[in-house]
Design an enzyme around this catalytic site. Structure first.
Site, PDB file in Angstrom:
ATOM      1  CG  HIS A 178      -0.808   3.090  -7.581  1.00  0.00           C
ATOM      2  ND1 HIS A 178       0.408   3.150  -7.902  1.00  0.00           N
ATOM      3  CD2 HIS A 178      -1.149   3.140  -6.306  1.00  0.00           C
ATOM      4  CE1 HIS A 178       0.731   3.388  -6.805  1.00  0.00           C
ATOM      5  NE2 HIS A 178      -0.056   3.085  -5.845  1.00  0.00           N
ATOM      6  NE  ARG A 181      -2.071  -0.207 -11.218  1.00  0.00           N
ATOM      7  CZ  ARG A 181      -1.398  -0.387 -10.260  1.00  0.00           C
ATOM      8  NH1 ARG A 181      -0.217   0.260 -10.165  1.00  0.00           N
ATOM      9  NH2 ARG A 181      -1.741  -1.340  -9.386  1.00  0.00           N
ATOM     10  CG  ASN A 195       3.436   2.546  -9.322  1.00  0.00           C
ATOM     11  OD1 ASN A 195       2.607   3.514  -9.573  1.00  0.00           O
ATOM     12  ND2 ASN A 195       3.509   1.467  -8.513  1.00  0.00           N
ATOM     13  CG  HIS A 202       6.306   2.736  -0.637  1.00  0.00           C
ATOM     14  ND1 HIS A 202       5.014   2.139  -1.073  1.00  0.00           N
ATOM     15  CD2 HIS A 202       6.976   1.790  -0.229  1.00  0.00           C
ATOM     16  CE1 HIS A 202       5.290   0.719  -0.998  1.00  0.00           C
ATOM     17  NE2 HIS A 202       6.438   0.467  -0.547  1.00  0.00           N
ATOM     18  CG  HIS A 217       0.862   3.009   1.882  1.00  0.00           C
ATOM     19  ND1 HIS A 217       1.981   2.959   2.345  1.00  0.00           N
ATOM     20  CD2 HIS A 217       1.008   2.926   0.531  1.00  0.00           C
ATOM     21  CE1 HIS A 217       2.903   2.876   1.191  1.00  0.00           C
ATOM     22  NE2 HIS A 217       2.302   2.722   0.216  1.00  0.00           N
ATOM     23  CG  ASP A 267      -1.754   2.327  -2.195  1.00  0.00           C
ATOM     24  OD1 ASP A 267      -1.564   2.492  -3.327  1.00  0.00           O
ATOM     25  OD2 ASP A 267      -1.144   1.446  -1.504  1.00  0.00           O
ATOM     26  N   GLY A 297      -1.933  -5.231  -3.972  1.00  0.00           N
ATOM     27  CA  GLY A 297      -2.708  -3.856  -3.975  1.00  0.00           C
ATOM     28  C   GLY A 297      -4.064  -4.137  -4.216  1.00  0.00           C
TER      29      GLY A 297
HETATM   30  O1  DOR Z   1      -0.193  -2.488  -2.614  1.00  0.00           O
HETATM   31  C1  DOR Z   1       0.257  -1.694  -3.412  1.00  0.00           C
HETATM   32  N1  DOR Z   1       0.088  -1.891  -4.676  1.00  0.00           N
HETATM   33  N2  DOR Z   1       1.211  -0.859  -2.607  1.00  0.00           N
HETATM   34  C2  DOR Z   1       1.923  -0.273  -3.237  1.00  0.00           C
HETATM   35  O2  DOR Z   1       2.757   0.445  -2.589  1.00  0.00           O
HETATM   36  C3  DOR Z   1       1.862  -0.218  -4.675  1.00  0.00           C
HETATM   37  C4  DOR Z   1       0.706  -0.567  -5.508  1.00  0.00           C
HETATM   38  C5  DOR Z   1       0.721  -0.836  -6.866  1.00  0.00           C
HETATM   39  O3  DOR Z   1       1.393  -0.199  -7.367  1.00  0.00           O
HETATM   40  O4  DOR Z   1       0.169  -1.878  -7.035  1.00  0.00           O
HETATM   41 ZN    ZN Z   2       0.433   3.118  -3.747  1.00  0.00          ZN
END
Ligand code: DOR
Ligand code: ZN
Length: 439
Positions: A62, A64, A94, A179, A232, A305, A324
């Site tokens: 991820h 951001r 996301n 997911h 995951h 992840d 996360g």
């Molecule tokens: O722990 C997580 N963080 N799991 C996820 O599926 C999303 C991710 C996030 O975007 O922070």
């Molecule tokens: Zn993820």
């Protein structure tokens, strides 16, 4: 421009090579991999005692940007990748706005080109805005550079939408990264359901939250012929169901994150949100089954992840902090320490799960050191022992439960297109950013 890597233990699953060899790189491509190459090169890297592997590929990160640049940007995420030994990363959609359109896919690709040499490959959302209703245009997204579709961060809860998405994905030939989390079952859970959650007075997340969607999606893959990759996986039954899917001959692959094979719920000792992630840390039985699954090649991939969050967000009480943890800069050392040094995986299997298999899943011509291929290379010292220091992370996210952990295995060089983007030499580190043309 030539680079000669001398005396490394070359591990290349594509040619089943695991031998001390030299690697010659010319103009960004692998020129030769041979016992002893005697030639003048512009750069010579002494890899004695190190593993020389195809550049590592992380299918699940991820970054951001756009929308949450206080957590991570494409630039800082790519720097973390370089430091972690990754030459290619696939970033989840996301963001805000969500990566659900051709414009957004192009934006990520363009931005990445501008700021880094690391290959940053976007994953597009399955539904518009990740709202679970209207399926995005897979054909156009795929044609414009999205390498997979995923709703990561949540599941597509409506089975009819999920099925339709898999049917379209199968038609287009784009993989679906699932997911698996039943939104209704998870309720207000924040950590694994069980004695530990009771002790801490926190709402639990049962294994069934993951398992029911894993089962559903495997059956939908069977129904539609879609290529399904399970993100995951954290539970015992996920491993059993992936085994079933493989026995059925389905196009199903699965990943495990380093934190899920390293920690259990019992490691959550304090009210520390750096132990909070989704799916949560599970039990010893789950961890042991994940390791067996990796060893038996039921589980194909190790993916991080990588989910950076800002310090102030993770300082909130466990129940309120976001899910996360960061992962790019601890993946190699955790895999080495927990799986390779303990005999769970051979070095060859490690490279399969961190480079060769990921490349196969997304259908890119990488994950190998065969002559003629692009010279994305990672050099790892498997024996270097040190203590993880999150303050040294290149990622903006310092949110890791592994700060202060003693580990073995250090990335020494990361090379993309034959160019060194990260090096660790005589105790000093260097991330070499992309040459930005002067204005
Ligand atoms: O722990 C997580 N963080 N799991 C996820 O599926 C999303 C991710 C996030 O975007 O922070
Ligand atoms: Zn993820």
């Amino acid at each position: 421009m030539t680079t000669l890597i001398k005396n490394g233990r070359v591990i290349d699953p594509a040619s089943k090579t695991d031998e001390i060899k030299d690697v010659l790189i010319e103009n960004g491509k692998i020129k030769a991999v041979e016992k002893s190459i005697e030639t003048k090169a512009d750069n010579v890297i002494d890899a004695t005692g190190c593993m020389v592997t195809p550049g590592l590929i992380d299918l699940h990160v991820h970054f951001r940007e756009p929308g949450f640049e206080h957590k991570e940007t494409i630039r800082t995420g790519a720097r973390a990748a370089a430091r972690g030994g990754f030459t290619t990363v696939c970033c989840m959609p996301n963001t805000r706005p969500v990566i659900d359109s051709v414009e957004m896919v192009k934006m990520v690709i363009e931005k990445a080109k501008e700021v880094t040499d690391i290959n940053v490959l976007p994953i597009a959302a399955i539904t518009a805005g990740q709202d679970g209703e209207y399926i995005t245009d897979f054909e156009k997204l795929y044609a414009n550079g999205a390498i997979a579709v995923s709703e990561d961060g949540k599941s597509v809860m409506n089975a009819r939408v999920a099925r339709q998405a898999m049917r379209l994905a199968a038609e287009v030939g784009i993989p679906v990264f699932a997911h698996c989390e039943d939104k209704n079952l998870v309720a207000r859970g924040v950590m694994n359901a069980g004695e530990k959650a009771k002790e801490l007075g926190l709402f639990g997340i049962m294994n069934a939250v993951e398992d029911v969607i894993v089962a559903r999606d495997i059956l939908l893959a069977k129904n539609t012929g879609a290529q399904l990759h399970l993100c995951h996986c954290s539970t015992e039954d996920s491993v059993r169901m992936v085994k079933f899917a493989k026995e059925e001959g389905l196009k199903v692959t699965a990943e495990v994150a380093p934190h899920h094979f390293t920690l259990t719920e019992d490691d959550i000792t304090t009210d520390d949100a750096n132990f909070k992630m989704n799916p949560p840390l599970r039990t010893r039985l789950d961890v042991d089954t994940l390791k067996e699954g990796l060893q038996d090649n039921i589980m194909d991939v190790i993916a991080t992840d990588h989910a950076p969050h800002h310090k102030t967000e993770k300082e909130r009480p466990f129940a309120e902090a976001p899910f996360g943890i960061t992962g790019l800069e601890t993946s190699v050392c955790l895999t080495m320490t927990e799986l390779v040094k303990t005999g769970v995986l051979t070095p060859m299997q490690m490279v399969e799960k961190m480079s060769y298999n990921p490349a196969k899943i997304i259908g890119i011509d990488k994950g190998t050191l065969l002559p003629g291929k692009v010279a994305d290379v990672t050099i790892i010292d498997p024996d270097d022992e040190y203590v993880i220091d999150s303050e040294r992370f290149a990622s903006m996210g310092k949110n890791t439960p592994f700060n202060g952990k003693k580990v073995t295995g250090r990335v020494r060089y990361t090379m993309v297109n034959g160019r060194v983007v990260y090096s660790y030499r005589d105790g000093s580190e260097c991330i070499i950013d992309k040459d930005v043309p002067k204005l």
